[in-house]
Design an enzyme around this catalytic site. Structure first.
Site, PDB file in Angstrom:
ATOM      1  N   ASN A   7      28.534  38.886  39.507  1.00 56.45           N
ATOM      2  CA  ASN A   7      29.764  38.130  39.744  1.00 56.45           C
ATOM      3  C   ASN A   7      29.399  36.891  40.552  1.00 56.45           C
ATOM      4  OD1 ASN A   7      32.214  37.080  40.531  1.00 56.45           O
ATOM      5  ND2 ASN A   7      33.070  39.013  41.230  1.00 56.45           N
ATOM      6  N   ARG A  92      30.576  38.116  35.012  1.00 56.38           N
ATOM      7  CA  ARG A  92      31.834  37.393  35.167  1.00 56.38           C
ATOM      8  C   ARG A  92      31.625  35.967  34.667  1.00 56.38           C
ATOM      9  NH1 ARG A  92      33.816  34.099  40.304  1.00 56.38           N
ATOM     10  NH2 ARG A  92      35.959  33.656  39.689  1.00 56.38           N
ATOM     11  N   HIS A 181      40.627  33.870  37.890  1.00 62.06           N
ATOM     12  CA  HIS A 181      40.615  35.041  38.772  1.00 62.06           C
ATOM     13  C   HIS A 181      41.304  36.229  38.104  1.00 62.06           C
ATOM     14  CE1 HIS A 181      40.313  32.131  42.431  1.00 62.06           C
ATOM     15  NE2 HIS A 181      39.102  32.556  42.085  1.00 62.06           N
ATOM     16  N   ARG A 240      38.275  22.303  46.513  1.00 62.40           N
ATOM     17  CA  ARG A 240      39.139  21.791  45.453  1.00 62.40           C
ATOM     18  C   ARG A 240      40.510  21.418  45.999  1.00 62.40           C
ATOM     19  NH1 ARG A 240      38.078  26.764  41.574  1.00 62.40           N
ATOM     20  NH2 ARG A 240      36.753  27.426  43.285  1.00 62.40           N
ATOM     21  N   GLU A 382      36.204  43.233  41.689  1.00 65.68           N
ATOM     22  CA  GLU A 382      35.971  42.652  40.376  1.00 65.68           C
ATOM     23  C   GLU A 382      34.775  43.313  39.693  1.00 65.68           C
ATOM     24  OE1 GLU A 382      37.210  38.047  40.564  1.00 65.68           O
ATOM     25  OE2 GLU A 382      35.803  38.653  42.125  1.00 65.68           O
TER      26      GLU A 382
END
Length: 397
Positions: A7, A92, A181, A240, A382
């Protein structure tokens, strides 16, 4: 079936090795602050219990992943004797466009599609692709599987994912909201539904990390999300900008910025980095505690943006059973959770300050006893979600 999950985020790399169908990992680890000072590796072996920590400069994801692979096969502490012991690797991948709505076996054609989507996820897809190539070289016999962050959001209705642009820009250029996500939002929403014992629960999932997003979930399906065509829009993030007026872009271009300059500015030099000089919330908290008013304002901007989305998503859900805080910042920053949940009593959201600031870890509720809306802190996993989807694909489920 030994499944290694990779990931890779914009400044981090997390991994777990499972012997599926068991959901208990053989080992876990993470590399944080890749490409900056203070980067470190934490590698934990479950049996016998052992923790290996290294503080060293990790220049990029290539260096980081190669060190992870060395740890897995270490002659003394390794958990596999040979790379061939790994049956599959679940990766991922942030952006799958409209091409991928589920776990996918990686082929040359799939890799080319991932590459074609680089411009839409410039901080992530190149890194994801790089990790796939390294894994292919290191584990040549393992099946390589891609799990796309965009897949969970393929259930959004068209009125939610379409932009108000000319029709041909959607039909010919595939310009639409994709959302990201998704693996995290899927995992924590499933946990919340099980906890509530309510399959038709209305949830707001708030994933706060270096990259941040918020998703409205109805009956286990994503119906709207803050990230859009790329992972740039929505909440304020580490580097960001999140939502801005598009006219800002035209203004910057008229002032001599090139398109590449603007892209780099909005993706890598804005957000908390642009507001404070720090992209990591832990550094911003330290600056705040030292009396830095610029850091305090940035922190308030960050919380305010999340609160705006909570209100919007409560409206489109037409009700709310629970909000979920997850990911590094969401799970660990009690002050931020308090700022977000303050003055939301009209939505029946009431935080218990003592529970919120408890040192307890793991899945827990921090709402006041009389709060109709539950407030959950659910550590995202995840890696487990990716491992499960990888296993199911290879088992033909």
């Amino acid at each position: 079936m030994h499944i290694l999950v990779i990931n890779s985020g914009s400044s981090s790399l997390k991994y777990q090795l499972f012997n599926m169908p068991s959901d208990i990992p053989l080992c876990t680890g993470q590399i944080e602050r890749i490409g900056t000072e203070g980067s470190f590796i934490r590698h934990q072996i479950q049996a016998p219990a052992q923790l290996i920590e290294r503080n060293e400069v990790i220049a990029d994801h290539d260096v980081g992943l190669r060190q992870v692979l060395e740890l897995l096969a270490d002659p003394v502490t390794g958990v596999v004797s040979t790379p061939d012991a790994i049956d599959a690797i679940g990766h991922r991948v942030v952006h799958g466009g409209e091409s991928f709505a589920s776990a996918t076996l990686i082929t040359p054609a799939v890799k080319e599609t991932i590459k074609a989507l680089f411009p839409l996820a410039p901080l992530h897809n190149p890194i994801n692709y790089q990790c796939i190539e390294i894994a292919e070289q290191t584990f040549p016999k393992a099946k390589q599987i891609a799990i796309f962050d965009t897949a969970f959001h393929q259930t959004m209705p068209e009125y939610a994912f379409r932009y108000a642009l000319p029709q041909e820009l959607y039909h010919q250029e595939a310009i639409r909201v994709y959302g990201f996500h998704g693996t995290s939002h899927r995992y924590v929403s499933k946990k919340a539904i099980a906890w509530l014992e309510k399959p038709d629960a209305k949830l707001i999932s708030i994933h706060l990390g270096n990259g941040s997003s918020i998703t409205a979930v109805d009956k286990g399906k994503s119906i709207d999300t803050s990230m859009g065509f790329s992972p740039l829009s929505g909440l304020v993030m580490g580097t960001r900008s999140g939502d801005i007026d598009p006219s800002v872009i035209f203004h910057l271009l008229s002032r001599g910025y090139s398109p590449d300059d603007v892209n780099n500015l909005l993706n890598k030099k804005s957000g908390m980095q642009g507001l404070t000089g720090f992209s990591d919330m832990r550094d911003i908290r330290k600056a705040m505690e030292a009396g830095d008013q610029t850091a305090a304002l940035a922190y308030e901007i960050y919380a305010y943006r999340v609160k705006k989305y909570v209100g919007a998503y409560a409206a489109i859900l037409n009700g709310l059973d629970a909000i979920i805080f997850t990911a590094g910042i969401g799970e660990n920053d009690a002050t931020l959770r308090e700022m977000i949940c303050t003055q939301l009593t009209f939505l029946n959201i009431s935080l218990d300050s003592e529970k919120n600031r408890s040192p307890d870890r793991g899945l827990r509720a921090v709402n006041a006893p009389d709060s109709p809306v539950r407030i959950f802190i659910i550590p995202t996993n995840e890696e487990l979600e990716i491992a499960q989807q990888t296993y199911d694909l290879l088992q033909g489920k």
